[in-house]
Design an enzyme around this catalytic site. Sequence first.
Site, PDB file in Angstrom:
ATOM      1  N   GLY A  31       7.162  -6.960   8.521  1.00  0.00           N
ATOM      2  CA  GLY A  31       7.407  -5.544   8.266  1.00  0.00           C
ATOM      3  C   GLY A  31       6.130  -4.752   8.033  1.00  0.00           C
ATOM      4  N   ASP A  32       6.299  -3.454   8.005  1.00  0.00           N
ATOM      5  CA  ASP A  32       5.244  -2.499   7.632  1.00  0.00           C
ATOM      6  C   ASP A  32       6.001  -1.197   7.346  1.00  0.00           C
ATOM      7  OD1 ASP A  32       2.067  -2.290   7.725  1.00  0.00           O
ATOM      8  OD2 ASP A  32       2.804  -0.418   8.546  1.00  0.00           O
TER       9      ASP A  32
ATOM     10  N   LYS B  33      -0.652 -12.526  13.954  1.00  0.00           N
ATOM     11  CA  LYS B  33       0.186 -12.283  12.777  1.00  0.00           C
ATOM     12  C   LYS B  33      -0.078 -10.879  12.280  1.00  0.00           C
ATOM     13  CE  LYS B  33       3.095 -13.453   9.644  1.00  0.00           C
ATOM     14  NZ  LYS B  33       3.847 -12.223  10.029  1.00  0.00           N
TER      15      LYS B  33
ATOM     16  N   GLN C 103      -6.286  -6.255  10.622  1.00  0.00           N
ATOM     17  CA  GLN C 103      -5.499  -7.459  10.337  1.00  0.00           C
ATOM     18  C   GLN C 103      -6.285  -8.742  10.635  1.00  0.00           C
ATOM     19  OE1 GLN C 103      -1.939  -6.511   9.584  1.00  0.00           O
ATOM     20  NE2 GLN C 103      -2.046  -8.423   8.456  1.00  0.00           N
TER      21      GLN C 103
ATOM     22  N   SER D 120       3.398 -14.160   3.870  1.00  0.00           N
ATOM     23  CA  SER D 120       4.036 -14.403   5.169  1.00  0.00           C
ATOM     24  C   SER D 120       3.627 -15.767   5.707  1.00  0.00           C
ATOM     25  CB  SER D 120       3.611 -13.325   6.181  1.00  0.00           C
ATOM     26  OG  SER D 120       4.363 -12.148   6.011  1.00  0.00           O
TER      27      SER D 120
ATOM     28  N   THR E 129       2.857  -7.948  -1.532  1.00  0.00           N
ATOM     29  CA  THR E 129       1.728  -7.042  -1.284  1.00  0.00           C
ATOM     30  C   THR E 129       1.353  -6.300  -2.569  1.00  0.00           C
ATOM     31  OG1 THR E 129       2.577  -6.789   0.952  1.00  0.00           O
ATOM     32  CG2 THR E 129       0.826  -5.289   0.280  1.00  0.00           C
TER      33      THR E 129
ATOM     34  N   LYS F 209      -8.497  -9.303   7.578  1.00  0.00           N
ATOM     35  CA  LYS F 209      -7.632  -9.541   6.413  1.00  0.00           C
ATOM     36  C   LYS F 209      -7.055 -10.953   6.462  1.00  0.00           C
ATOM     37  CE  LYS F 209      -4.440  -6.407   5.834  1.00  0.00           C
ATOM     38  NZ  LYS F 209      -3.160  -5.641   5.808  1.00  0.00           N
TER      39      LYS F 209
ATOM     40  N   LYS G  45      -0.676  -6.487  15.580  1.00  0.00           N
ATOM     41  CA  LYS G  45       0.149  -5.441  14.956  1.00  0.00           C
ATOM     42  C   LYS G  45       1.037  -4.825  16.020  1.00  0.00           C
ATOM     43  CE  LYS G  45       0.740  -3.286  10.989  1.00  0.00           C
ATOM     44  NZ  LYS G  45       0.496  -3.785   9.627  1.00  0.00           N
TER      45      LYS G  45
ATOM     46  N   ASN H 283       7.843  -0.228  -0.133  1.00  0.00           N
ATOM     47  CA  ASN H 283       7.740  -1.629  -0.547  1.00  0.00           C
ATOM     48  C   ASN H 283       6.476  -1.897  -1.363  1.00  0.00           C
ATOM     49  OD1 ASN H 283       6.367  -4.434   0.408  1.00  0.00           O
ATOM     50  ND2 ASN H 283       8.535  -4.697  -0.066  1.00  0.00           N
TER      51      ASN H 283
HETATM   52  P1  NDP Z   1       7.395   1.694   3.377  1.00  0.00           P
HETATM   53  O1  NDP Z   1       7.979   2.229   4.623  1.00  0.00           O
HETATM   54  O2  NDP Z   1       8.199   0.775   2.532  1.00  0.00           O
HETATM   55  O3  NDP Z   1       6.876   2.876   2.446  1.00  0.00           O
HETATM   56  C1  NDP Z   1       5.952   3.797   2.902  1.00  0.00           C
HETATM   57  C2  NDP Z   1       5.737   4.853   1.841  1.00  0.00           C
HETATM   58  O4  NDP Z   1       4.626   5.655   2.208  1.00  0.00           O
HETATM   59  C3  NDP Z   1       6.906   5.792   1.699  1.00  0.00           C
HETATM   60  O5  NDP Z   1       6.973   6.256   0.378  1.00  0.00           O
HETATM   61  C4  NDP Z   1       6.544   6.903   2.673  1.00  0.00           C
HETATM   62  O6  NDP Z   1       7.153   8.150   2.405  1.00  0.00           O
HETATM   63  C5  NDP Z   1       5.058   6.995   2.478  1.00  0.00           C
HETATM   64  N1  NDP Z   1       4.432   7.473   3.720  1.00  0.00           N
HETATM   65  C6  NDP Z   1       4.487   6.899   4.940  1.00  0.00           C
HETATM   66  N2  NDP Z   1       3.839   7.621   5.860  1.00  0.00           N
HETATM   67  C7  NDP Z   1       3.389   8.698   5.207  1.00  0.00           C
HETATM   68  C8  NDP Z   1       2.656   9.823   5.617  1.00  0.00           C
HETATM   69  N3  NDP Z   1       2.264   9.992   6.901  1.00  0.00           N
HETATM   70  N4  NDP Z   1       2.323  10.724   4.665  1.00  0.00           N
HETATM   71  C9  NDP Z   1       2.720  10.558   3.376  1.00  0.00           C
HETATM   72  N5  NDP Z   1       3.424   9.504   2.936  1.00  0.00           N
HETATM   73  C10 NDP Z   1       3.754   8.591   3.827  1.00  0.00           C
HETATM   74  O7  NDP Z   1       6.026   0.978   3.838  1.00  0.00           O
HETATM   75  P2  NDP Z   1       5.139  -0.097   3.043  1.00  0.00           P
HETATM   76  O8  NDP Z   1       5.230   0.123   1.591  1.00  0.00           O
HETATM   77  O9  NDP Z   1       5.463  -1.422   3.589  1.00  0.00           O
HETATM   78  O10 NDP Z   1       3.680   0.278   3.575  1.00  0.00           O
HETATM   79  C11 NDP Z   1       2.813   1.159   2.871  1.00  0.00           C
HETATM   80  C12 NDP Z   1       1.380   0.886   3.296  1.00  0.00           C
HETATM   81  O11 NDP Z   1       1.027  -0.470   2.968  1.00  0.00           O
HETATM   82  C13 NDP Z   1       1.070   1.015   4.793  1.00  0.00           C
HETATM   83  O12 NDP Z   1      -0.266   1.457   4.950  1.00  0.00           O
HETATM   84  C14 NDP Z   1       1.160  -0.424   5.297  1.00  0.00           C
HETATM   85  O13 NDP Z   1       0.432  -0.614   6.478  1.00  0.00           O
HETATM   86  C15 NDP Z   1       0.537  -1.158   4.124  1.00  0.00           C
HETATM   87  N6  NDP Z   1       0.834  -2.571   3.978  1.00  0.00           N
HETATM   88  C16 NDP Z   1       2.114  -3.040   3.942  1.00  0.00           C
HETATM   89  C17 NDP Z   1       2.363  -4.385   3.766  1.00  0.00           C
HETATM   90  C18 NDP Z   1       3.743  -4.924   3.637  1.00  0.00           C
HETATM   91  O14 NDP Z   1       3.881  -6.131   3.403  1.00  0.00           O
HETATM   92  N7  NDP Z   1       4.800  -4.135   3.762  1.00  0.00           N
HETATM   93  C19 NDP Z   1       1.273  -5.359   3.663  1.00  0.00           C
HETATM   94  C20 NDP Z   1      -0.047  -4.752   3.643  1.00  0.00           C
HETATM   95  C21 NDP Z   1      -0.235  -3.422   3.814  1.00  0.00           C
HETATM   96  P3  NDP Z   1       8.401   8.659   3.304  1.00  0.00           P
HETATM   97  O15 NDP Z   1       9.539   7.780   2.931  1.00  0.00           O
HETATM   98  O16 NDP Z   1       8.575  10.073   2.917  1.00  0.00           O
HETATM   99  O17 NDP Z   1       7.979   8.495   4.740  1.00  0.00           O
HETATM  100  O1  2IT Z   2      -0.529  -4.804   6.950  1.00  0.00           O
HETATM  101  C1  2IT Z   2      -0.049  -5.925   6.675  1.00  0.00           C
HETATM  102  O2  2IT Z   2      -0.765  -6.857   6.286  1.00  0.00           O
HETATM  103  C2  2IT Z   2       1.392  -6.098   6.802  1.00  0.00           C
HETATM  104  N1  2IT Z   2       2.100  -5.149   7.109  1.00  0.00           N
HETATM  105  C3  2IT Z   2       2.014  -7.447   6.576  1.00  0.00           C
HETATM  106  C4  2IT Z   2       1.814  -8.341   7.767  1.00  0.00           C
HETATM  107  C5  2IT Z   2       2.548  -9.659   7.733  1.00  0.00           C
HETATM  108  O3  2IT Z   2       2.531 -10.322   8.791  1.00  0.00           O
HETATM  109  O4  2IT Z   2       3.108 -10.035   6.712  1.00  0.00           O
END
Ligand code: NDP
Ligand code: 2IT
Length: 449
Positions: free
Chosen positions: A168-169, A93, A114, A381, A213, A117, A129, A244
């Site tokens: 997603g991520d 997952k 992961q 999830s 998240t 976590k 992943k 997100n």
């Molecule tokens: P999104 O794609 O929705 O948003 C990512 C954000 O981070 C955007 O604002 C993006 O800016 C910025 N970003 C991405 N890469 C870079 C970079 N190299 N340098 C600077 N800014 C950057 O992703 P999420 O919000 O889903 O994910 C954000 C973080 O949270 C990640 O580390 C992800 O692994 C983690 N995460 C996500 C989960 C989820 O459920 N979605 C769960 C747990 C952890 P720009 O648009 O300019 O690229």
């Molecule tokens: O980093 C993370 O925990 C995620 N992007 C969410 C993973 C999931 O299966 O919901």
Amino acid sequence: MSTVDEKLEPILAEVLRRNAGEAEFHQAVREVLESLGRVIAKHPDYADNALIERICEPERQIIFRVPWVDDKGRVQINRGFRVQFNSALGPYKGGVRFHPSVNLGIIKFLGFEQIFKNALTGLPIGGGKGGSDFNPRGRSDGEIMRFCQSFMTELHRHLGEHTDVPAGDIGVGAREIGYMFGQYKRLTNRYEAGVLTGKGLAYGGSRARREATGYGATYFVQRMLATKGIELEDKRVVVSGSGNVAIYTMEKILSFGGKVVACSDSGGYVVDESGIDLALVKEIKEVRRGRIAEYVRLKGNGTRYVEQGSIWEVACDIAMPSATQNELTGKDARTLVVNGVLAVGEGANMPSTPDAVRIFQGAGVLFAPGKAANAGGVATSALEMQQNASRDSWTFEQTEQRLAEIMGNIHDRCAETAEEYGASGDYVLGANIVGFVRVAEAMRALGVI
Ligand code: NDP
Ligand code: 2IT
């Protein structure tokens, strides 16, 4: 300063040798091994039978070609990955990331994190992943769809509700999950709702998964602050990113009476001393899929945009790094400490460099590592999988209630375990040990796997 116990040093050396050049994977493994010295001092048998070595080696790594046709009729090619790291506790997952920086080492670091976590959530999910070096920026809806379809055409044979369940991520939200689910359904001729999570509400998604998240990270920070008798109300908060995780972190912080003064994207950051207007951020990011720089143009007076630069220069009580790995450096940590930061909650995966973590912990700043603080996304999830399996659909309130309980439990187990191992307040140690012990116990019971 924590170091790797000498008994575990050969394991780390072997991981570095076998996975040459994968800096982020090395960083993630080193951090966990630094925590395990105390475990094997108490329970030496956890170092037997190459158990730790096996945990550091993915069960399976899949790398594939993703060809697709852009709007001009040109053939494009990307590389797809899925690292199925550990299935001792349940089906693999973990999310899928679409970003040009994606490579095998980054997917392995994320898959490794992961495992622990997911174990921390207490729910039956293994760790994995995936992703691609595809850059979604500026791509039309049709291009995104064709890419997702091609990605799934190859990946589908490795998935299944009891096998591997992506979500997603970065760069992958409900739109992309929808296109991937549609393609999976066509290829398999099965309406297997539990094969992906983060689905839209119209076709088997869970209420509160989108928010989970960010909401979960805020619940974690709230509970961590409460151990010191501190409340979120009226605190100045800086949240990096505007995707997100960042958006729903800001939403929950606001509902607890906190004030978010800055957020960012990869182009730069915005500061709004009157408090970030979340409706405007949502309009820019969720509706227009635009750049955060537009905030200043639309909001005007009293706001500023800083191109590039570090958002961590903005003074705050609470920092919530929610963009990407290693976005908060030792220098940033020093600035935050000088500015009086009380707590740091990692919404992103591994956003603080090892130096930054040491500086926070050394200065007595409450520090919540990503694998604990951002576990609410994957936990919800797992709740989505539960709803799909029982063909049920819970209310938002019911789902959020479960999320809040899960985050409370994760916090408390991490805190108690840190205490038990003589490192009160060290949530990094607590999270690594709780996650490791759960996975290790299951692996031992399953024979040599
Ligand atoms: P999104 O794609 O929705 O948003 C990512 C954000 O981070 C955007 O604002 C993006 O800016 C910025 N970003 C991405 N890469 C870079 C970079 N190299 N340098 C600077 N800014 C950057 O992703 P999420 O919000 O889903 O994910 C954000 C973080 O949270 C990640 O580390 C992800 O692994 C983690 N995460 C996500 C989960 C989820 O459920 N979605 C769960 C747990 C952890 P720009 O648009 O300019 O690229
Ligand atoms: O980093 C993370 O925990 C995620 N992007 C969410 C993973 C999931 O299966 O919901």
